[in-house]
Design a protein around this motif. Structure first.
Motif, PDB file in Angstrom:
ATOM      1  N   THR A 251     137.986  28.438  -9.202  1.00 23.36           N
ATOM      2  CA  THR A 251     138.036  29.689  -9.271  1.00 23.36           C
ATOM      3  C   THR A 251     139.076  30.061 -10.547  1.00 23.36           C
ATOM      4  OG1 THR A 251     138.527  29.663  -7.068  1.00 23.36           O
ATOM      5  CG2 THR A 251     139.334  31.320  -7.688  1.00 23.36           C
ATOM      6  N   SER A 252     138.508  30.846 -11.167  1.00 24.71           N
ATOM      7  CA  SER A 252     139.080  31.263 -12.538  1.00 24.71           C
ATOM      8  C   SER A 252     140.428  32.293 -12.265  1.00 24.71           C
ATOM      9  CB  SER A 252     137.987  31.939 -13.253  1.00 24.71           C
ATOM     10  OG  SER A 252     137.906  33.395 -12.871  1.00 24.71           O
ATOM     11  N   GLU A 253     141.150  32.383 -13.366  1.00 20.85           N
ATOM     12  CA  GLU A 253     142.384  33.305 -13.166  1.00 20.85           C
ATOM     13  C   GLU A 253     141.954  34.721 -12.909  1.00 20.85           C
ATOM     14  OE1 GLU A 253     144.893  33.146 -16.507  1.00 20.85           O
ATOM     15  OE2 GLU A 253     145.284  30.894 -16.383  1.00 20.85           O
ATOM     16  N   SER A 254     140.858  35.055 -13.115  1.00 21.31           N
ATOM     17  CA  SER A 254     140.269  36.354 -12.813  1.00 21.31           C
ATOM     18  C   SER A 254     139.927  36.413 -11.413  1.00 21.31           C
ATOM     19  CB  SER A 254     139.329  37.042 -13.926  1.00 21.31           C
ATOM     20  OG  SER A 254     137.972  36.142 -13.604  1.00 21.31           O
ATOM     21  N   GLY A 255     139.563  35.372 -10.567  1.00 16.06           N
ATOM     22  CA  GLY A 255     139.290  35.529  -9.383  1.00 16.06           C
ATOM     23  C   GLY A 255     137.919  35.072  -9.255  1.00 16.06           C
ATOM     24  N   ARG A 256     137.321  34.891 -10.198  1.00 14.80           N
ATOM     25  CA  ARG A 256     135.818  34.609 -10.086  1.00 14.80           C
ATOM     26  C   ARG A 256     135.648  32.982  -9.631  1.00 14.80           C
ATOM     27  NH1 ARG A 256     133.221  39.182 -11.177  1.00 14.80           N
ATOM     28  NH2 ARG A 256     131.215  38.279 -10.446  1.00 14.80           N
ATOM     29  N   VAL A 257     134.445  32.695  -8.868  1.00 18.89           N
ATOM     30  CA  VAL A 257     134.283  31.544  -8.600  1.00 18.89           C
ATOM     31  C   VAL A 257     133.278  30.937  -9.326  1.00 18.89           C
ATOM     32  CG1 VAL A 257     133.722  29.806  -6.585  1.00 18.89           C
ATOM     33  CG2 VAL A 257     135.083  31.700  -6.038  1.00 18.89           C
ATOM     34  N   PHE A 258     133.248  29.752  -9.993  1.00 19.12           N
ATOM     35  CA  PHE A 258     132.362  29.208 -10.749  1.00 19.12           C
ATOM     36  C   PHE A 258     131.902  27.817 -10.367  1.00 19.12           C
ATOM     37  CE2 PHE A 258     134.498  31.897 -13.823  1.00 19.12           C
ATOM     38  CZ  PHE A 258     133.548  32.493 -14.473  1.00 19.12           C
ATOM     39  N   THR A 259     130.393  27.630 -10.188  1.00 21.14           N
ATOM     40  CA  THR A 259     130.039  26.200 -10.030  1.00 21.14           C
ATOM     41  C   THR A 259     129.794  25.481 -11.203  1.00 21.14           C
ATOM     42  OG1 THR A 259     127.701  26.998  -9.410  1.00 21.14           O
ATOM     43  CG2 THR A 259     129.438  26.644  -7.598  1.00 21.14           C
ATOM     44  N   PHE A 260     129.664  24.478 -11.569  1.00 23.71           N
ATOM     45  CA  PHE A 260     129.402  23.554 -12.778  1.00 23.71           C
ATOM     46  C   PHE A 260     128.853  22.360 -12.690  1.00 23.71           C
ATOM     47  CE2 PHE A 260     133.881  22.911 -12.243  1.00 23.71           C
ATOM     48  CZ  PHE A 260     133.742  21.357 -12.409  1.00 23.71           C
ATOM     49  N   ALA A 261     127.963  21.877 -13.395  1.00 21.36           N
ATOM     50  CA  ALA A 261     127.463  20.307 -13.550  1.00 21.36           C
ATOM     51  C   ALA A 261     127.460  20.105 -14.864  1.00 21.36           C
ATOM     52  CB  ALA A 261     126.132  20.439 -12.814  1.00 21.36           C
TER      53      ALA A 261
END
Length: 411
Positions: A376-386
Motif C-alpha cells: 500500500t503506497s503513501e497515497s493509499g493506492r494498492v500495488f501488486t508487483f512481481a
C-alpha cells in the motif's frame, strides 16, 4: 528457503556477513486492503513519475537479467513493466501458483485427518496417513493418549494416499541433509526436520517410518513397518491446521516440503497422480481453467526448488491481483511475509520505506532472486508487483529488489 548454490551446496543466511537489526513489530489491521482512496476523486493518478523511477531502478546492475511488472489494483492499470511476458527462473516465487491452486480447489478451511485404525492382527495398529506433512510432537502425544489401554506391539503406516514418487528427479539429494527438501510422504513430523520444527534443518530420509516409530515409542510397541490400513475401527485421530494456517507457515519459512505436500493433497483430492511432474502439470491446468495466461510458463515442481521452472512476472502478478480483488484467494496475500517483520523478509528492509508495508514472497536459488507481492503506497493506492532477477549475486540483488518495492510504497 536458504540460498542453494551450485549442485546442492548451500549458503546459510549467517554466512553473508550482514549485521541485521532487530525486526520491527507489526500489528496487523483487521482488513488488509480497505481502500484509502477517495472514491469521489475524478482525476486518475499520474503514474509517469513512478514509471520513470521504476525504470531507473530496473537498470541497476545488481539486478542482472531483470524482468518485472507492477500494477495498480484499484484501476487494474499496469504502471510499469519490463519484459513481463518473459519466462525466467522464479525460485520459490513458484509457491504463489501452488497456494492459489490449493485455495481454489480445497478452500481456506480445509484440514487433513490422520487416523490410527485397528490392524488385521491382534496387537497391531495402522496409521492411515492423510497427507499431513507437519505432524507435531503434540499431535503424536494426542494419538498416544487416545490409544491408552490398547495392548499394542506393532505400529504400521499406510502411505497409499500418495502412491507415486515423493522426490523429483530435478532435485539434488544433497539438499535433504542441507535442509531444503525430503522425500515427500503423506505423514511427516514437522516436514521431516531433524532437531526442530522450523528453518533449514537437516531432513529425515525416512519421514513416514519416523511417524510410525514416534508413535510406537509412545505406546510401547516393539515393531514398526509399512502396511495397509484395513477398513476397521478408528482408534484415534488428529486434525491438521486449516489450509490458511498451513499456507502462512509455508510462506513464512518458504518450506519446500509443505509446498509439495499441499500440491499432492490437491492431486489426491482429484484422484490424480501425485508425483511432482504430474502435480505441477495439474497446477498449470487449474490455473489455465481459471483464465490465467500461461504463455511461456513451464514448471516441474510446486516449490520452486528445481532450476527447470520458468514463470513469467505477468502470471505471478495476475495471481496476486486476483488475490487482492477476489475473496477466494485473499488469504494468499495475508500469508505473505512482512518486510522487516516476519519470515523470509524479517531481516530485510532495514531503513527502507517498504518496511512494515511490503508483503511478498521471496525466491532464492543460485544467481536467482525474486520478490512478488503487494504494497500500500503513501497515497493509499494498492500495488501488486512481481520482480525477478536472474544471473545476479544474491545479496546485492535482494537489496535492489527491496529498494524497488519501496519505490511503490513512496508513491
Amino acid at each position: 528457503m536458504g540460498a542453494v548454490i551450485g549442485g546442492g551446496v548451500w549458503v546459510n543466511h549467517s554466512g553473508f556477513g550482514l549485521d541485521h537489526p532487530e525486526p520491527m513489530s507489526v500489528e496487523m489491521p483487521e482488513q488488509l486492503f480497505s481502500s484509502a482512496i477517495d472514491p469521489d476523486a475524478l482525476e486518475a493518478p499520474d503514474f509517469a513519475t513512478l514509471e520513470k523511477d521504476l525504470t531507473s531502478q530496473a537498470a541497476d546492475s545488481r539486478l542482472g537479467t531483470f524482468v518485472g511488472v507492477a500494477r495498480d489494483v484499484e484501476s487494474g492499470e499496469v504502471v510499469w513493466e519490463q519484459n513481463q511476458g518473459t519466462a525466467v527462473r522464479p525460485a520459490s516465487a513458484t509457491k504463489i501458483l501452488t497456494a492459489a491452486v490449493a485455495l481454489y480447489e480445497l478452500g481456506r478451511e480445509d484440514t487433513i485427518t490422520t487416523k490410527v485404525v485397528e490392524g488385521e492382527q491382534p496387537g497391531t495398529v495402522v496409521i492411515k496417513a492423510g497427507g499431513d506433512v507437519t505432524l507435531s510432537e503434540e499431535m503424536l502425544d494426542d494419538l498416544a493418549t487416545q490409544l491408552e489401554g490398547q495392548d499394542i506391539g506393532t505400529v504400521l503406516i499406510d502411505t497409499s494416499i500418495w502412491p507415486d514418487e515423493g522426490f523429483a528427479s530435478t532435485w539434488d539429494p544433497v539438499d535433504v541433509d542441507a535442509g531444503y527438501i525430503a522425500d515427500v510422504e503423506p505423514a511427516m513430523i514437522e516436514a521431516a526436520r531433524i532437531g526442530g520444527s522450523e528453518g533449514d534443518l537437516p531432513r529425515s530420509h525416512t519421514p513416514a517410518l519416523d511417524v510410525a516409530q514416534a508413535l510406537a515409542d509412545r505406546v510401547g510397541a516393539d515393531t514398526v513397518d509399512e502396511g495397509s490400513a484395513p477398513d476397521k475401527t478408528v482408534l484415534a485421530s488428529v486434525e491438521s491446521d486449516t489450509l490458511d494456517q498451513r499456507l502462512a507457515r509455508m510462506m513464512k519459512d518458504s518450506d519446500n516440503v509443505m509446498a509439495e505436500g499441499i500440491a499432492k493433497e490437491v492431486a489426491a483430492s482429484k484422484d490424480l497422480a501425485t508425483d511432482s511432474a504430474s502435480t505441477s502439470k495439474m497446477t498449470l491446468e487449474i490455473l489455465k481453467d481459471k483464465g490465467f495466461d500461461l504463455s511461456g510458463v513451464s514448471i516441474v515442481d510446486n516449490s520452486g526448488l528445481s532450476f527447470d521452472n520458468l514463470i513469467t512476472p505477468r502470471l505471478l502478478d495476475d495471481i496476486l491481483t486476483r488475490a487482492a480483488t477476489e475473496p477466494e484467494l485473499s488469504s494468499l496475500l495475508t500469508s505473505l511475509p512482512i518486510a522487516h517483520g516476519t519470515g523470509t523478509l524479517e531481516d530485510r528492509y532495514d531503513g527502507l520505506s517498504g518496511a512494515g508495508w511490503v508483503r511478498a514472497k521471496t525466491g532464492t536459488l543460485t544467481d536467482t532472486s525474486a520478490l512478488a507481492g503487494v504494497v500500500t503506497s503513501e497515497s493509499g493506492r494498492v500495488f501488486t508487483f512481481a520482480f525477478v532477477s536472474n544471473g545476479s549475486a544474491i545479496v546485492p540483488a535482494r537489496e535492489a529488489l527491496d529498494e524497488m518495492a519501496s519505490i511503490l510504497r513512496d508513491f
